[in-house]
Design a protein around this motif. Structure first.
Motif, PDB file in Angstrom:
ATOM      1  N   GLN A  83      67.086   9.806  58.085  1.00  0.00           N
ATOM      2  CA  GLN A  83      68.445   9.573  58.579  1.00  0.00           C
ATOM      3  C   GLN A  83      69.063  10.877  59.079  1.00  0.00           C
ATOM      4  O   GLN A  83      69.735  10.909  60.123  1.00  0.00           O
ATOM      5  CB  GLN A  83      69.301   8.967  57.464  1.00  0.00           C
ATOM      6  N   HIS A  84      68.859  11.958  58.340  1.00  0.00           N
ATOM      7  CA  HIS A  84      69.401  13.253  58.752  1.00  0.00           C
ATOM      8  C   HIS A  84      68.790  13.700  60.080  1.00  0.00           C
ATOM      9  O   HIS A  84      69.508  14.181  60.980  1.00  0.00           O
ATOM     10  CB  HIS A  84      69.124  14.294  57.657  1.00  0.00           C
ATOM     11  N   LEU A  85      67.486  13.519  60.227  1.00  0.00           N
ATOM     12  CA  LEU A  85      66.825  13.912  61.471  1.00  0.00           C
ATOM     13  C   LEU A  85      67.312  13.068  62.642  1.00  0.00           C
ATOM     14  O   LEU A  85      67.546  13.587  63.739  1.00  0.00           O
ATOM     15  CB  LEU A  85      65.311  13.783  61.308  1.00  0.00           C
ATOM     16  N   ALA A  86      67.464  11.763  62.423  1.00  0.00           N
ATOM     17  CA  ALA A  86      67.950  10.904  63.499  1.00  0.00           C
ATOM     18  C   ALA A  86      69.346  11.312  63.949  1.00  0.00           C
ATOM     19  O   ALA A  86      69.664  11.277  65.145  1.00  0.00           O
ATOM     20  CB  ALA A  86      67.944   9.445  63.043  1.00  0.00           C
ATOM     21  N   ARG A  87      70.170  11.720  62.996  1.00  0.00           N
ATOM     22  CA  ARG A  87      71.544  12.106  63.316  1.00  0.00           C
ATOM     23  C   ARG A  87      71.615  13.464  64.005  1.00  0.00           C
ATOM     24  O   ARG A  87      72.361  13.633  64.982  1.00  0.00           O
ATOM     25  CB  ARG A  87      72.373  12.116  62.025  1.00  0.00           C
ATOM     26  N   PHE A  88      70.853  14.446  63.515  1.00  0.00           N
ATOM     27  CA  PHE A  88      71.050  15.819  63.977  1.00  0.00           C
ATOM     28  C   PHE A  88      69.943  16.341  64.896  1.00  0.00           C
ATOM     29  O   PHE A  88      70.085  17.429  65.447  1.00  0.00           O
ATOM     30  CB  PHE A  88      71.217  16.746  62.770  1.00  0.00           C
ATOM     31  N   ALA A  89      68.875  15.575  65.064  1.00  0.00           N
ATOM     32  CA  ALA A  89      67.845  15.917  66.052  1.00  0.00           C
ATOM     33  C   ALA A  89      67.483  14.650  66.834  1.00  0.00           C
ATOM     34  O   ALA A  89      66.328  14.227  66.868  1.00  0.00           O
ATOM     35  CB  ALA A  89      66.617  16.508  65.374  1.00  0.00           C
ATOM     36  N   PRO A  90      68.470  14.021  67.464  1.00  0.00           N
ATOM     37  CA  PRO A  90      68.262  12.698  68.074  1.00  0.00           C
ATOM     38  C   PRO A  90      67.212  12.696  69.168  1.00  0.00           C
ATOM     39  O   PRO A  90      66.570  11.666  69.404  1.00  0.00           O
ATOM     40  CB  PRO A  90      69.650  12.336  68.613  1.00  0.00           C
ATOM     41  N   GLN A  91      67.017  13.836  69.829  1.00  0.00           N
ATOM     42  CA  GLN A  91      66.031  13.890  70.912  1.00  0.00           C
ATOM     43  C   GLN A  91      64.603  13.789  70.394  1.00  0.00           C
ATOM     44  O   GLN A  91      63.677  13.522  71.162  1.00  0.00           O
ATOM     45  CB  GLN A  91      66.212  15.192  71.707  1.00  0.00           C
ATOM     46  N   ARG A  92      64.404  13.949  69.092  1.00  0.00           N
ATOM     47  CA  ARG A  92      63.055  13.915  68.510  1.00  0.00           C
ATOM     48  C   ARG A  92      62.715  12.560  67.897  1.00  0.00           C
ATOM     49  O   ARG A  92      61.575  12.354  67.480  1.00  0.00           O
ATOM     50  CB  ARG A  92      62.939  14.999  67.426  1.00  0.00           C
ATOM     51  N   VAL A  93      63.693  11.667  67.833  1.00  0.00           N
ATOM     52  CA  VAL A  93      63.516  10.398  67.114  1.00  0.00           C
ATOM     53  C   VAL A  93      63.772   9.227  68.059  1.00  0.00           C
ATOM     54  O   VAL A  93      64.874   9.077  68.578  1.00  0.00           O
ATOM     55  CB  VAL A  93      64.460  10.323  65.898  1.00  0.00           C
ATOM     56  N   ARG A  94      62.770   8.390  68.262  1.00  0.00           N
ATOM     57  CA  ARG A  94      62.931   7.210  69.114  1.00  0.00           C
ATOM     58  C   ARG A  94      63.542   6.048  68.341  1.00  0.00           C
ATOM     59  O   ARG A  94      64.451   5.372  68.827  1.00  0.00           O
ATOM     60  CB  ARG A  94      61.582   6.794  69.700  1.00  0.00           C
ATOM     61  N   THR A  95      63.012   5.779  67.161  1.00  0.00           N
ATOM     62  CA  THR A  95      63.609   4.777  66.271  1.00  0.00           C
ATOM     63  C   THR A  95      63.606   5.322  64.858  1.00  0.00           C
ATOM     64  O   THR A  95      62.809   6.205  64.502  1.00  0.00           O
ATOM     65  CB  THR A  95      62.842   3.434  66.275  1.00  0.00           C
ATOM     66  N   LEU A  96      64.476   4.774  64.044  1.00  0.00           N
ATOM     67  CA  LEU A  96      64.603   5.155  62.638  1.00  0.00           C
ATOM     68  C   LEU A  96      64.338   3.937  61.768  1.00  0.00           C
ATOM     69  O   LEU A  96      64.934   2.876  61.977  1.00  0.00           O
ATOM     70  CB  LEU A  96      66.020   5.674  62.370  1.00  0.00           C
ATOM     71  N   THR A  97      63.461   4.081  60.777  1.00  0.00           N
ATOM     72  CA  THR A  97      63.285   3.043  59.771  1.00  0.00           C
ATOM     73  C   THR A  97      63.490   3.647  58.393  1.00  0.00           C
ATOM     74  O   THR A  97      62.852   4.646  58.038  1.00  0.00           O
ATOM     75  CB  THR A  97      61.887   2.404  59.834  1.00  0.00           C
ATOM     76  N   ALA A  98      64.394   3.051  57.629  1.00  0.00           N
ATOM     77  CA  ALA A  98      64.679   3.480  56.260  1.00  0.00           C
ATOM     78  C   ALA A  98      64.119   2.426  55.310  1.00  0.00           C
ATOM     79  O   ALA A  98      64.642   1.313  55.227  1.00  0.00           O
ATOM     80  CB  ALA A  98      66.175   3.647  56.053  1.00  0.00           C
ATOM     81  N   VAL A  99      63.043   2.790  54.601  1.00  0.00           N
ATOM     82  CA  VAL A  99      62.354   1.875  53.694  1.00  0.00           C
ATOM     83  C   VAL A  99      62.802   2.171  52.269  1.00  0.00           C
ATOM     84  O   VAL A  99      62.682   3.303  51.801  1.00  0.00           O
ATOM     85  CB  VAL A  99      60.821   2.034  53.811  1.00  0.00           C
ATOM     86  N   ASN A 100      63.327   1.159  51.574  1.00  0.00           N
ATOM     87  CA  ASN A 100      63.787   1.333  50.189  1.00  0.00           C
ATOM     88  C   ASN A 100      64.694   2.555  50.072  1.00  0.00           C
ATOM     89  O   ASN A 100      64.480   3.439  49.246  1.00  0.00           O
ATOM     90  CB  ASN A 100      62.602   1.450  49.231  1.00  0.00           C
ATOM     91  N   SER A 101      65.707   2.587  50.900  1.00  0.00           N
ATOM     92  CA  SER A 101      66.628   3.724  50.923  1.00  0.00           C
ATOM     93  C   SER A 101      67.849   3.469  50.061  1.00  0.00           C
ATOM     94  O   SER A 101      68.370   2.346  50.009  1.00  0.00           O
ATOM     95  CB  SER A 101      67.095   3.996  52.357  1.00  0.00           C
TER      96      SER A 101
END
Length: 250
Positions: A83-101
């Motif tokens: 989640q932190h990477l998706a928020r603060f390095a968005p250019q590196r993340v195409r989709t985010l999946t949070a499993v048992n978060s």
């Protein structure tokens, strides 16, 4: 888009585990996968100072493939880092999946995890036994005993000081990222087990409500270790989610 052009899937494990936890799932995924060891885990150097979610995420970011954005899949502590990477390095993340978060623990939920943190360094062996019992209740789990024993051995192999530093981030990281969830712009998937007592369905609902473009999935009968307890169901949801967010497939 051909199979060789599909984005890479990067897998981030949970606290006290390592990249090997993903093996049952990887066999069922349609994409090329890379499973990283989190800081202080597996083949990474042990942690010797207090950490926060930002410091763990920075370490992982430095090891991500830079050629194209990835499908980022995190489990438990790995989900918070994702989640932190998706928020603060968005250019590196195409989709985010949070499993048992976890997400926005209530006062009671926060107190329970703080209690586990308080005893993590002083009664490590008992903590492992309790984790195994929470994840794989005797007489109630269908997970292969060899996988359970391998999980136990991975937990037992932790450097205790390093584990405590990582566990502190797991215990408190949801507070660090909570105010930033609405800024996550990627398509996201929040998924957990119906019977997970720690990363509960309600937490995944909170997460799905907080991220603008997030679908929610609850896997019936599953507990915390969804990637090994029901890898087929998880892989099915992931493969569909990836495909839905890659446009037309060749």
């Amino acid at each position: 888009m051909t199979s060789t052009e599909r984005p890479q899937v990067v897998l981030l494990h949970g606290v006290g585990l390592d990249h090997t936890m993903w093996q049952p799932l990887r066999e069922h995924l349609s994409h090329q996968t890379v499973a990283l060891d989190l800081p202080g885990h597996g083949g990474q150097p042990p942690l010797r100072t207090a950490q926060d979610l930002a410091s763990l995420a920075a370490d992982v970011l430095a090891r991500l493939d830079t050629r194209a954005p990835v499908h980022l899949v995190g489990f438990s502590l790995g989900a918070l880092i994702a989640q932190h990477l998706a928020r603060f390095a968005p250019q590196r993340v195409r989709t985010l999946t949070a499993v048992n978060s976890v997400c926005r623990r209530t006062a009671d939920e926060a107190a329970a995890v703080e209690q586990r943190l308080a005893t993590a360094g002083t009664d490590f062996a008992q903590g492992i036994d309790r984790a195994i019992q929470r994840w794989f209740p005797a007489g109630e789990t269908a997970v292969d005993q060899r996988i359970i024993e391998a999980t136990r051995q991975t937990l037992a192999g932790n450097d205790v000081e390093s584990y405590v530093h990582a566990y502190a981030v797991f215990a408190r990281g949801d507070r660090e990222i909570a105010g930033e969830l609405s800024g996550i712009i990627q398509p996201a998937l929040a998924i957990t087990g119906e019977l997970d007592p720690g990363s509960t369905p309600q937490m995944s609902r909170r997460l799905a409500e907080s991220i603008p473009d997030c679908r929610l999935r609850i896997i019936p009968g599953a507990r915390h270790m969804l990637p090994v307890e029901n890898p087929v169901a998880l892989a099915g949801e992931l493969n569909k989610f990836f495909s839905d967010n890659e446009g037309n497939q060749a």
